[in-house]
Write a protein that holds these residues in place. Structure first.
Motif, PDB file in Angstrom:
ATOM      1  N   ASP A   1      -3.041 -12.205  13.991  1.00 18.28           N
ATOM      2  CA  ASP A   1      -3.868 -11.074  13.567  1.00 18.28           C
ATOM      3  C   ASP A   1      -3.472  -9.792  14.289  1.00 18.28           C
TER       4      ASP A   1
ATOM      5  N   GLU B   1      -0.516  -8.520  12.617  1.00 21.07           N
ATOM      6  CA  GLU B   1      -0.899  -7.927  11.327  1.00 21.07           C
ATOM      7  C   GLU B   1      -1.438  -6.524  11.517  1.00 21.07           C
TER       8      GLU B   1
ATOM      9  N   HIS C   1      -1.786   3.663  -2.697  1.00 25.66           N
ATOM     10  CA  HIS C   1      -1.409   2.290  -2.365  1.00 25.66           C
ATOM     11  C   HIS C   1      -1.544   2.035  -0.870  1.00 25.66           C
TER      12      HIS C   1
ATOM     13  N   ARG D   1      -5.118   1.776   0.334  1.00 23.81           N
ATOM     14  CA  ARG D   1      -5.725   0.468   0.072  1.00 23.81           C
ATOM     15  C   ARG D   1      -5.447  -0.485   1.228  1.00 23.81           C
ATOM     16  N   ILE D   2      -4.221  -0.467   1.710  1.00 27.79           N
ATOM     17  CA  ILE D   2      -3.851  -1.328   2.840  1.00 27.79           C
ATOM     18  C   ILE D   2      -4.642  -0.927   4.089  1.00 27.79           C
TER      19      ILE D   2
ATOM     20  N   ARG E   1      -7.483   0.532   4.147  1.00 28.41           N
ATOM     21  CA  ARG E   1      -8.883   0.181   3.901  1.00 28.41           C
ATOM     22  C   ARG E   1      -9.121  -1.287   4.220  1.00 28.41           C
ATOM     23  N   HIS E   2      -8.253  -2.131   3.683  1.00 28.40           N
ATOM     24  CA  HIS E   2      -8.418  -3.572   3.891  1.00 28.40           C
ATOM     25  C   HIS E   2      -8.276  -3.962   5.357  1.00 28.40           C
ATOM     26  N   ALA E   3      -7.516  -3.172   6.087  1.00 28.10           N
ATOM     27  CA  ALA E   3      -7.367  -3.440   7.520  1.00 28.10           C
ATOM     28  C   ALA E   3      -8.498  -2.790   8.313  1.00 28.10           C
ATOM     29  N   ARG E   4      -9.419  -2.142   7.573  1.00 25.51           N
ATOM     30  CA  ARG E   4     -10.573  -1.470   8.176  1.00 25.51           C
ATOM     31  C   ARG E   4     -10.170  -0.381   9.162  1.00 25.51           C
TER      32      ARG E   4
ATOM     33  N   TYR F   1     -11.618  10.170   2.882  1.00 19.76           N
ATOM     34  CA  TYR F   1     -11.226   9.149   3.855  1.00 19.76           C
ATOM     35  C   TYR F   1     -11.363   9.682   5.273  1.00 19.76           C
TER      36      TYR F   1
END
Lengths: 121, 121
Positions: A36, A39, A79, A82-83, A85-88, A101
DNA sequence: AATTAATATGAATGAGTGCTCATATATTCA
DNA sequence: TGAATATATGAGCACTCATTCATATTAATT
Protein backbone atom coordinates in the motif's frame (compact mmCIF):
# COMPACT_ATOMS: atom_id res chain seq x y z
CA UNK A 1 31.64 -18.52 20.44
CA UNK A 2 28.97 -19.17 17.85
CA UNK A 3 25.51 -17.67 17.51
CA UNK A 4 26.92 -14.22 17.88
CA UNK A 5 24.69 -12.36 15.41
CA UNK A 6 24.25 -8.64 15.45
CA UNK A 7 27.62 -8.46 13.78
CA UNK A 8 27.63 -6.28 10.69
CA UNK A 9 30.36 -8.37 9.13
CA UNK A 10 28.17 -11.40 9.24
CA UNK A 11 28.87 -13.89 6.48
CA UNK A 12 25.83 -14.82 4.44
CA UNK A 13 25.96 -18.54 4.38
CA UNK A 14 26.86 -18.89 8.03
CA UNK A 15 23.56 -20.07 9.50
CA UNK A 16 24.26 -19.79 13.21
CA UNK A 17 20.77 -19.24 14.60
CA UNK A 18 18.33 -17.02 12.71
CA UNK A 19 19.71 -15.48 9.54
CA UNK A 20 20.15 -11.73 9.20
CA UNK A 21 17.55 -11.61 6.44
CA UNK A 22 14.93 -13.35 8.56
CA UNK A 23 15.68 -11.17 11.57
CA UNK A 24 15.29 -7.99 9.56
CA UNK A 25 12.17 -9.28 7.82
CA UNK A 26 10.61 -9.85 11.24
CA UNK A 27 11.04 -6.17 12.07
CA UNK A 28 9.36 -4.94 8.91
CA UNK A 29 5.67 -4.08 8.37
CA UNK A 30 3.61 -6.75 6.64
CA UNK A 31 3.64 -7.20 2.90
CA UNK A 32 0.16 -5.69 2.43
CA UNK A 33 1.20 -2.51 4.24
CA UNK A 34 4.39 -2.15 2.21
CA UNK A 35 2.42 -2.80 -0.93
CA UNK A 36 0.00 0.00 0.00
CA UNK A 37 2.86 2.38 0.74
CA UNK A 38 4.29 1.65 -2.70
CA UNK A 39 0.85 2.28 -4.22
CA UNK A 40 0.69 5.63 -2.48
CA UNK A 41 4.06 6.76 -3.80
CA UNK A 42 3.19 5.44 -7.23
CA UNK A 43 0.40 8.00 -7.36
CA UNK A 44 2.93 10.75 -6.63
CA UNK A 45 5.23 9.28 -9.24
CA UNK A 46 3.81 10.87 -12.37
CA UNK A 47 4.62 14.36 -13.63
CA UNK A 48 1.04 15.24 -14.52
CA UNK A 49 -0.27 14.20 -11.12
CA UNK A 50 2.61 15.96 -9.42
CA UNK A 51 1.71 19.15 -11.27
CA UNK A 52 -1.92 18.81 -10.27
CA UNK A 53 -1.05 18.31 -6.60
CA UNK A 54 1.32 21.25 -6.77
CA UNK A 55 -1.30 23.50 -8.32
CA UNK A 56 -3.83 22.51 -5.67
CA UNK A 57 -1.37 23.59 -3.01
CA UNK A 58 -1.83 27.15 -4.25
CA UNK A 59 -5.61 27.02 -4.07
CA UNK A 60 -8.73 25.03 -4.68
CA UNK A 61 -9.50 24.96 -8.41
CA UNK A 62 -11.98 23.71 -10.97
CA UNK A 63 -10.95 21.27 -13.68
CA UNK A 64 -10.98 23.98 -16.31
CA UNK A 65 -8.43 26.09 -14.45
CA UNK A 66 -6.39 23.05 -13.48
CA UNK A 67 -6.20 22.09 -17.12
CA UNK A 68 -4.68 25.43 -17.97
CA UNK A 69 -2.42 25.47 -14.91
CA UNK A 70 -0.75 22.17 -15.73
CA UNK A 71 -0.84 22.63 -19.51
CA UNK A 72 -2.39 19.31 -20.43
CA UNK A 73 -5.56 18.12 -22.14
CA UNK A 74 -8.79 18.30 -20.16
CA UNK A 75 -9.20 14.59 -20.72
CA UNK A 76 -5.74 13.78 -19.44
CA UNK A 77 -6.30 15.91 -16.36
CA UNK A 78 -9.66 14.31 -15.67
CA UNK A 79 -8.19 10.82 -15.94
CA UNK A 80 -5.45 11.68 -13.49
CA UNK A 81 -7.91 13.36 -11.14
CA UNK A 82 -9.81 10.11 -10.97
CA UNK A 83 -6.67 8.32 -9.82
CA UNK A 84 -5.95 11.03 -7.25
CA UNK A 85 -9.54 10.84 -6.06
CA UNK A 86 -9.44 7.09 -5.59
CA UNK A 87 -6.20 7.43 -3.68
CA UNK A 88 -7.98 10.01 -1.50
CA UNK A 89 -5.27 12.56 -2.18
CA UNK A 90 -7.78 15.13 -3.42
CA UNK A 91 -11.36 16.08 -2.60
CA UNK A 92 -14.10 17.19 -4.98
CA UNK A 93 -16.88 19.68 -4.43
CA UNK A 94 -19.44 20.21 -7.15
CA UNK A 95 -20.81 23.67 -7.76
CA UNK A 96 -23.04 24.08 -10.74
CA UNK A 97 -21.42 22.38 -13.68
CA UNK A 98 -17.94 22.70 -12.27
CA UNK A 99 -15.98 20.40 -10.00
CA UNK A 100 -13.69 22.09 -7.53
CA UNK A 101 -10.75 20.02 -6.41
CA UNK A 102 -8.63 20.53 -3.30
CA UNK A 103 -5.95 18.63 -1.43
CA UNK A 104 -7.16 15.68 0.62
CA UNK A 105 -5.17 16.27 3.79
CA UNK A 106 -1.95 17.73 5.10
CA UNK A 107 -0.01 14.52 4.53
CA UNK A 108 -0.13 15.30 0.84
CA UNK A 109 1.41 18.69 1.44
CA UNK A 110 4.10 17.30 3.72
CA UNK A 111 5.04 14.40 1.45
CA UNK A 112 5.23 16.66 -1.55
CA UNK A 113 7.33 19.20 0.35
CA UNK A 114 9.83 16.57 1.42
CA UNK A 115 10.14 15.32 -2.13
CA UNK A 116 10.63 18.82 -3.43
CA UNK A 117 13.18 19.53 -0.71
CA UNK A 118 15.12 16.39 -1.56
CA UNK A 119 15.06 17.23 -5.25
CA UNK A 120 16.34 20.77 -4.74
CA UNK A 121 19.14 19.81 -2.35
CA UNK B 1 -14.50 46.82 -10.85
CA UNK B 2 -12.93 44.33 -13.17
CA UNK B 3 -9.70 42.36 -12.77
CA UNK B 4 -10.78 41.26 -9.34
CA UNK B 5 -9.38 37.79 -9.34
CA UNK B 6 -8.63 35.93 -6.18
CA UNK B 7 -12.22 34.90 -6.12
CA UNK B 8 -12.74 31.21 -5.64
CA UNK B 9 -15.99 31.30 -7.55
CA UNK B 10 -14.25 32.56 -10.62
CA UNK B 11 -15.88 31.44 -13.84
CA UNK B 12 -13.51 29.71 -16.24
CA UNK B 13 -14.16 31.49 -19.46
CA UNK B 14 -14.27 34.92 -17.95
CA UNK B 15 -10.95 36.37 -19.02
CA UNK B 16 -10.76 39.50 -16.93
CA UNK B 17 -7.01 40.01 -16.68
CA UNK B 18 -4.78 36.94 -16.16
CA UNK B 19 -6.64 33.63 -15.96
CA UNK B 20 -6.64 31.59 -12.76
CA UNK B 21 -4.70 28.81 -14.46
CA UNK B 22 -1.94 31.14 -15.58
CA UNK B 23 -1.73 32.79 -12.20
CA UNK B 24 -1.39 29.49 -10.41
CA UNK B 25 1.10 28.18 -12.98
CA UNK B 26 3.27 31.21 -12.28
CA UNK B 27 3.49 30.24 -8.63
CA UNK B 28 4.60 26.67 -9.33
CA UNK B 29 8.16 25.32 -9.62
CA UNK B 30 9.43 24.84 -13.16
CA UNK B 31 8.55 21.80 -15.21
CA UNK B 32 12.00 20.22 -14.86
CA UNK B 33 11.80 20.41 -11.08
CA UNK B 34 8.33 18.88 -10.97
CA UNK B 35 9.48 16.20 -13.37
CA UNK B 36 12.38 15.37 -11.04
CA UNK B 37 10.06 15.26 -8.04
CA UNK B 38 7.86 12.79 -9.91
CA UNK B 39 10.92 10.72 -10.77
CA UNK B 40 11.88 10.61 -7.11
CA UNK B 41 8.49 9.36 -6.01
CA UNK B 42 8.41 6.89 -8.87
CA UNK B 43 11.42 5.20 -7.31
CA UNK B 44 9.49 4.84 -4.05
CA UNK B 45 6.50 3.56 -5.98
CA UNK B 46 7.42 -0.09 -6.32
CA UNK B 47 6.82 -2.74 -3.69
CA UNK B 48 10.20 -4.40 -4.10
CA UNK B 49 12.08 -1.13 -3.76
CA UNK B 50 9.88 -0.13 -0.86
CA UNK B 51 10.77 -3.37 0.89
CA UNK B 52 14.45 -2.83 0.26
CA UNK B 53 14.33 0.71 1.66
CA UNK B 54 12.37 -0.54 4.63
CA UNK B 55 14.87 -3.31 5.32
CA UNK B 56 17.77 -0.87 5.11
CA UNK B 57 16.10 1.25 7.78
CA UNK B 58 16.75 -1.60 10.19
CA UNK B 59 20.41 -1.87 9.35
CA UNK B 60 23.06 -1.85 6.65
CA UNK B 61 22.99 -5.15 4.78
CA UNK B 62 24.68 -7.09 2.02
CA UNK B 63 22.77 -8.13 -1.09
CA UNK B 64 22.60 -11.71 0.07
CA UNK B 65 20.81 -10.79 3.29
CA UNK B 66 18.63 -8.23 1.52
CA UNK B 67 17.55 -10.90 -0.90
CA UNK B 68 16.34 -13.04 1.96
CA UNK B 69 14.80 -10.12 3.85
CA UNK B 70 12.59 -9.04 0.97
CA UNK B 71 11.90 -12.54 -0.36
CA UNK B 72 12.80 -11.94 -3.99
CA UNK B 73 15.33 -13.24 -6.47
CA UNK B 74 18.91 -12.05 -6.11
CA UNK B 75 18.71 -10.81 -9.67
CA UNK B 76 15.53 -8.85 -9.07
CA UNK B 77 17.01 -7.28 -5.95
CA UNK B 78 20.20 -6.35 -7.77
CA UNK B 79 18.27 -4.71 -10.58
CA UNK B 80 16.24 -2.64 -8.14
CA UNK B 81 19.35 -1.73 -6.16
CA UNK B 82 20.81 -0.27 -9.31
CA UNK B 83 17.79 2.00 -9.66
CA UNK B 84 17.99 3.01 -6.00
CA UNK B 85 21.71 3.68 -6.41
CA UNK B 86 21.22 5.91 -9.43
CA UNK B 87 18.52 7.84 -7.57
CA UNK B 88 21.06 8.25 -4.74
CA UNK B 89 18.62 6.77 -2.26
CA UNK B 90 21.12 4.12 -1.14
CA UNK B 91 24.88 3.93 -0.73
CA UNK B 92 27.17 0.98 -1.42
CA UNK B 93 30.30 -0.10 0.38
CA UNK B 94 32.26 -3.04 -0.96
CA UNK B 95 33.92 -5.40 1.48
CA UNK B 96 35.50 -8.46 -0.02
CA UNK B 97 33.07 -10.02 -2.42
CA UNK B 98 30.04 -8.51 -0.76
CA UNK B 99 28.32 -5.18 -1.29
CA UNK B 100 26.87 -3.54 1.78
CA UNK B 101 23.98 -1.20 1.12
CA UNK B 102 22.67 1.53 3.41
CA UNK B 103 20.22 4.43 3.18
CA UNK B 104 21.47 7.47 1.28
CA UNK B 105 20.28 10.17 3.66
CA UNK B 106 17.64 11.05 6.20
CA UNK B 107 15.22 12.33 3.58
CA UNK B 108 14.65 8.75 2.58
CA UNK B 109 13.71 7.84 6.13
CA UNK B 110 11.40 10.82 6.51
CA UNK B 111 9.66 10.38 3.18
CA UNK B 112 9.11 6.71 3.84
CA UNK B 113 7.82 7.42 7.34
CA UNK B 114 5.28 9.93 6.08
CA UNK B 115 4.07 7.48 3.46
CA UNK B 116 3.74 4.73 6.03
CA UNK B 117 1.95 7.08 8.41
CA UNK B 118 -0.52 8.11 5.73
CA UNK B 119 -1.13 4.49 4.78
CA UNK B 120 -1.81 3.40 8.36
CA UNK B 121 -4.13 6.30 9.16
C1' DA C 1 45.32 -21.69 -11.68
C1' DA C 2 40.99 -23.52 -10.85
C1' DT C 3 36.86 -23.43 -8.18
C1' DT C 4 33.40 -21.40 -5.57
C1' DA C 5 30.71 -17.54 -3.85
C1' DA C 6 28.66 -12.79 -4.25
C1' DT C 7 27.04 -9.48 -7.15
C1' DA C 8 25.93 -7.22 -11.53
C1' DT C 9 23.87 -6.94 -16.02
C1' DG C 10 21.90 -7.75 -20.90
C1' DA C 11 18.01 -9.55 -23.44
C1' DA C 12 13.41 -11.07 -23.65
C1' DT C 13 8.82 -10.95 -22.09
C1' DG C 14 4.48 -9.90 -20.00
C1' DA C 15 1.93 -6.68 -17.32
C1' DG C 16 0.77 -2.13 -16.37
C1' DT C 17 -0.03 2.78 -17.54
C1' DG C 18 -0.75 7.54 -19.59
C1' DC C 19 -2.33 9.82 -23.45
C1' DT C 20 -5.61 10.66 -27.33
C1' DC C 21 -9.95 10.45 -29.52
C1' DA C 22 -14.60 9.96 -29.32
C1' DT C 23 -18.49 10.10 -26.64
C1' DA C 24 -21.41 10.13 -22.47
C1' DT C 25 -23.27 12.68 -18.56
C1' DA C 26 -24.70 16.72 -16.16
C1' DT C 27 -25.95 21.43 -15.61
C1' DT C 28 -26.84 26.12 -17.08
C1' DC C 29 -28.81 29.27 -20.24
C1' DA C 30 -31.68 31.00 -24.03
C1' DT D 1 -36.89 22.03 -25.01
C1' DG D 2 -32.63 22.71 -27.34
C1' DA D 3 -27.94 24.43 -27.35
C1' DA D 4 -23.78 25.20 -25.02
C1' DT D 5 -20.47 24.42 -21.33
C1' DA D 6 -17.94 21.53 -17.84
C1' DT D 7 -16.56 17.20 -16.60
C1' DA D 8 -16.11 12.17 -16.83
C1' DT D 9 -15.08 7.90 -19.04
C1' DG D 10 -14.30 3.81 -22.34
C1' DA D 11 -11.40 1.91 -25.96
C1' DG D 12 -7.15 1.70 -28.33
C1' DC D 13 -2.32 2.37 -28.69
C1' DA D 14 2.38 3.25 -27.68
C1' DC D 15 5.49 3.03 -24.24
C1' DT D 16 7.49 1.91 -19.74
C1' DC D 17 8.96 -1.24 -16.45
C1' DA D 18 9.73 -5.31 -13.23
C1' DT D 19 10.79 -9.93 -13.44
C1' DT D 20 13.22 -14.06 -15.20
C1' DC D 21 16.96 -16.51 -17.31
C1' DA D 22 21.45 -16.78 -18.66
C1' DT D 23 25.84 -15.08 -18.17
C1' DA D 24 29.56 -11.85 -16.96
C1' DT D 25 32.47 -9.89 -13.36
C1' DT D 26 34.92 -9.73 -9.08
C1' DA D 27 37.03 -11.63 -5.09
C1' DA D 28 38.18 -15.28 -1.81
C1' DT D 29 39.75 -20.03 -1.20
C1' DT D 30 42.04 -24.31 -2.16
Amino acid sequence: MKGMNGDLNNICKEAAGASVGAEVAAQMPGDEVLYDVAELFKVFGDATRTKILCALQVREMCVCDLTEAVGMTQSAVSHQLRILRHARLVLVRRKGRQSYYSLGDNHVRRIFSLGLEHTLE
